[in-house]
Design a protein around this motif. Sequence first.
Motif, PDB file in Angstrom:
ATOM      1  N   GLU A  10     101.981 -37.471 -65.798  1.00  0.00           N
ATOM      2  CA  GLU A  10     100.663 -36.910 -65.466  1.00  0.00           C
ATOM      3  C   GLU A  10      99.602 -38.005 -65.414  1.00  0.00           C
ATOM      4  O   GLU A  10      98.732 -38.021 -64.535  1.00  0.00           O
ATOM      5  CB  GLU A  10     100.301 -35.848 -66.510  1.00  0.00           C
ATOM      6  CG  GLU A  10      99.144 -34.968 -66.120  1.00  0.00           C
ATOM      7  CD  GLU A  10      98.900 -33.854 -67.133  1.00  0.00           C
ATOM      8  OE1 GLU A  10      97.889 -33.142 -66.966  1.00  0.00           O
ATOM      9  OE2 GLU A  10      99.685 -33.707 -68.092  1.00  0.00           O
ATOM     10  N   LEU A  11      99.694 -38.943 -66.357  1.00  0.00           N
ATOM     11  CA  LEU A  11      98.746 -40.052 -66.399  1.00  0.00           C
ATOM     12  C   LEU A  11      98.894 -40.935 -65.159  1.00  0.00           C
ATOM     13  O   LEU A  11      97.904 -41.359 -64.549  1.00  0.00           O
ATOM     14  CB  LEU A  11      98.965 -40.874 -67.672  1.00  0.00           C
ATOM     15  CG  LEU A  11      98.072 -42.106 -67.857  1.00  0.00           C
ATOM     16  CD1 LEU A  11      96.605 -41.715 -67.886  1.00  0.00           C
ATOM     17  CD2 LEU A  11      98.467 -42.846 -69.140  1.00  0.00           C
ATOM     18  N   ALA A  14      97.312 -39.313 -62.240  1.00  0.00           N
ATOM     19  CA  ALA A  14      95.855 -39.413 -62.296  1.00  0.00           C
ATOM     20  C   ALA A  14      95.391 -40.797 -61.878  1.00  0.00           C
ATOM     21  O   ALA A  14      94.402 -40.965 -61.160  1.00  0.00           O
ATOM     22  CB  ALA A  14      95.361 -39.089 -63.705  1.00  0.00           C
ATOM     23  N   ARG A  60      89.368 -33.964 -61.713  1.00  0.00           N
ATOM     24  CA  ARG A  60      90.473 -33.579 -62.616  1.00  0.00           C
ATOM     25  C   ARG A  60      91.239 -34.818 -63.058  1.00  0.00           C
ATOM     26  O   ARG A  60      91.666 -34.917 -64.219  1.00  0.00           O
ATOM     27  CB  ARG A  60      91.411 -32.602 -61.914  1.00  0.00           C
ATOM     28  CG  ARG A  60      90.845 -31.189 -61.778  1.00  0.00           C
ATOM     29  CD  ARG A  60      91.939 -30.183 -61.438  1.00  0.00           C
ATOM     30  NE  ARG A  60      92.614 -30.495 -60.169  1.00  0.00           N
ATOM     31  CZ  ARG A  60      92.188 -30.073 -58.984  1.00  0.00           C
ATOM     32  NH1 ARG A  60      91.099 -29.303 -58.911  1.00  0.00           N
ATOM     33  NH2 ARG A  60      92.860 -30.387 -57.892  1.00  0.00           N
ATOM     34  N   ASP A  63      89.317 -36.470 -65.781  1.00  0.00           N
ATOM     35  CA  ASP A  63      89.505 -35.725 -67.032  1.00  0.00           C
ATOM     36  C   ASP A  63      90.872 -36.037 -67.637  1.00  0.00           C
ATOM     37  O   ASP A  63      91.009 -36.182 -68.873  1.00  0.00           O
ATOM     38  CB  ASP A  63      89.370 -34.230 -66.766  1.00  0.00           C
ATOM     39  CG  ASP A  63      87.954 -33.829 -66.384  1.00  0.00           C
ATOM     40  OD1 ASP A  63      87.012 -34.594 -66.698  1.00  0.00           O
ATOM     41  OD2 ASP A  63      87.785 -32.755 -65.762  1.00  0.00           O
ATOM     42  N   ASP A  64      91.892 -36.120 -66.784  1.00  0.00           N
ATOM     43  CA  ASP A  64      93.245 -36.417 -67.294  1.00  0.00           C
ATOM     44  C   ASP A  64      93.306 -37.817 -67.879  1.00  0.00           C
ATOM     45  O   ASP A  64      93.958 -38.043 -68.914  1.00  0.00           O
ATOM     46  CB  ASP A  64      94.261 -36.282 -66.150  1.00  0.00           C
ATOM     47  CG  ASP A  64      94.484 -34.838 -65.741  1.00  0.00           C
ATOM     48  OD1 ASP A  64      94.107 -33.941 -66.542  1.00  0.00           O
ATOM     49  OD2 ASP A  64      95.006 -34.594 -64.636  1.00  0.00           O
ATOM     50  N   ARG A  67      91.830 -37.751 -71.235  1.00  0.00           N
ATOM     51  CA  ARG A  67      92.654 -36.961 -72.181  1.00  0.00           C
ATOM     52  C   ARG A  67      93.938 -37.685 -72.546  1.00  0.00           C
ATOM     53  O   ARG A  67      94.382 -37.615 -73.698  1.00  0.00           O
ATOM     54  CB  ARG A  67      92.957 -35.613 -71.536  1.00  0.00           C
ATOM     55  CG  ARG A  67      93.842 -34.681 -72.351  1.00  0.00           C
ATOM     56  CD  ARG A  67      93.875 -33.293 -71.730  1.00  0.00           C
ATOM     57  NE  ARG A  67      94.302 -33.330 -70.339  1.00  0.00           N
ATOM     58  CZ  ARG A  67      95.583 -33.350 -69.933  1.00  0.00           C
ATOM     59  NH1 ARG A  67      96.546 -33.340 -70.835  1.00  0.00           N
ATOM     60  NH2 ARG A  67      95.877 -33.362 -68.640  1.00  0.00           N
ATOM     61  N   LEU A  68      94.528 -38.427 -71.588  1.00  0.00           N
ATOM     62  CA  LEU A  68      95.875 -38.958 -71.790  1.00  0.00           C
ATOM     63  C   LEU A  68      95.913 -40.456 -72.071  1.00  0.00           C
ATOM     64  O   LEU A  68      96.835 -40.932 -72.728  1.00  0.00           O
ATOM     65  CB  LEU A  68      96.727 -38.672 -70.536  1.00  0.00           C
ATOM     66  CG  LEU A  68      96.912 -37.191 -70.187  1.00  0.00           C
ATOM     67  CD1 LEU A  68      97.573 -37.049 -68.822  1.00  0.00           C
ATOM     68  CD2 LEU A  68      97.734 -36.487 -71.264  1.00  0.00           C
TER      69      LEU A  68
END
Length: 644
Positions: A10-11, A14, A60, A63-64, A67-68
């Motif tokens: 996911e990172l 992003a 988004r 934000d990721d 968060r990550l």
Amino acid sequence: MDESTAAAVELEAAERVVMRWDSTASASFGGGGGGGGGGGDEQMLFDGGGDRAEAERFLRAVDDLRRLAPPSPASVGSPRRTSSASGGAASNAVHVAMARLEDEFRHVLSSRAIDLEIEVLADLSSLSLCSDRANSSDIADATAADEDDAVSSSVGRRSSYRSLRSIREIDLLPADAISDLHAIASRMAAASYGRECVQVYSSVRKPAVDSALRRLGIEKLSIGDVQRLEWEALEAKIRRWIRAARAAVRGVFASERRLCFLIFHDLPLSGSTISTAAGTTTHDAPFVEAVKGAALQLFGFAEAISIGRRSPEKLFKIIDLHDAIADLLPDVSDIFSASKAGESIYVQAAEIRSRLADAVRGILSEFENAVLRDPSKTPVPGGTIHPLTRYVMNYISLISDYKTTLSELIVSRPSASSRIAPEGNENTPSFPDLDLPDPDSQLPLASHLIWIIVVLEHNLESKSSLYKDAALSHLFVMNNVHYIAHKVKDSPELRGLIGDEYLKRLTGKFRLAATRYQRTAWLKILNCLRDEGLHVSGGFSSGVSKSALRERFKAFNASFEEAHRVQSAWYVPDTQLREELRISISEKILPAYRSFLGRFRHHIENGRHPELYIKYSVEDLETAVTDFFEGCPPSLHNRRRSHG
């Protein structure tokens, strides 16, 4: 796939999204990239167009990343940017994201701004909490006060921001642009880039604010520039400033603060997250950064007036300026006092108002002294109203129009020192104490106005002594005190301040002067019409002495002709007073002359050349009296009628 592997995937996704919009590839990080400020041809994420999917995807991804990605040691606890080489791929992606968001923030703020229509701003000049003075016709009437409090906006408003009735908020950007700016600012603030966000905001909005003030007519003038201006030019600038200041505070500044609030109100701009040059740590920081220079420039003009040279002609415009600032202070407080840096603007405005109040009190005191020491030593022709009398009475009539403000500012009565002639000035008369009819019930302002009239009266008494003719001296006093009394009587505001008791004193004084004029001017002439000295007795010559009678007629003719020649050149400007004075003279002279003719006319007519002695009929004298006090002497001989 375990949880850590999923997070890594996911990172990485992003990072790929962010790196596609790397604006640092061709420029230094602080340079704004290819899309900053609307410059260059690079495509922008937030361009106000139709497809917003990529912009949402980018947000988004940011934000990721937050968060990550593990925190970068170089950026923890620091709002300053670091080189992209100081961390790993995730850290580099964060810096790239912030650079892109900065460019996008600048682009939206610049390209989506709504041009502020000067007509809308000009209309704000009519928003006033106090009524304009009758003599300030150039100040816009307060016609818009009951209109909507703010221009409607589709963007919601938080309860923490209050809008006064006098404030008119104008949309500076469309609602969707504000939403984008809020979204961008929230990401930058969360990543400890709040300071950079504020700097971009102020760098874009400050020129816009400066432009709005220029279009309103606010000039960049130093205190020295203002104080070097001629008063007529400065007076016009004060009028324009009052209109512009209302629009600037209630329109420009209020709208700027609202825009700032809508973008930054719920963002973590406090504590160590942001520290601006202004020293404030609230969501008002960007607003203060953007408008403080313009606000200081705006109030700098009023400050220059407040500390400038004082003179009587400046009083009323300074009161207008004082009232305008007093009227704006609640709005200035509401707009600026939420932060320490902004509060300094309110404090400055309040201090200027206080200095203007001091200037008003000082000018009134200097005006009193100017009336006290008026140096003119040339008698006005014909005993008419002295220019000083007109000036002073017109001045205090205007003062009474400003009763509301001056009653608040003038809180002490004339001091004892102001009623004592200055030492070493022998030409200045010594004045008695101020004898007020009812001092305890009068406003201090009323005491000052009465004192000015008292000073004026004594000055006029001094000027009356300049006339060599005592009768003209009394006529001069009568004319001037009559003018004073009627100026008081004709102005309800002034009469209310002066009071009927003092008005009665003035009326009594000018009537006394009229009586003294008549006694001085006509007693000698009336004495020519008395019987004393005309009769002889004893022996064969008992009866009227014709020689004495002829001399008496000659004396009367000469005296009346002289009175007609001189007093026709005297001037009583008030029509009613002039007619009353003529009637009073006729009532004294005509019956006495008619009676004298009736008793002694036949003695002259039985002798030689009677026309040399009885030159005028009663009707001739009645007609001649109508020439008196016109300011231009006609020939009395042209007035003669046949009376043979």
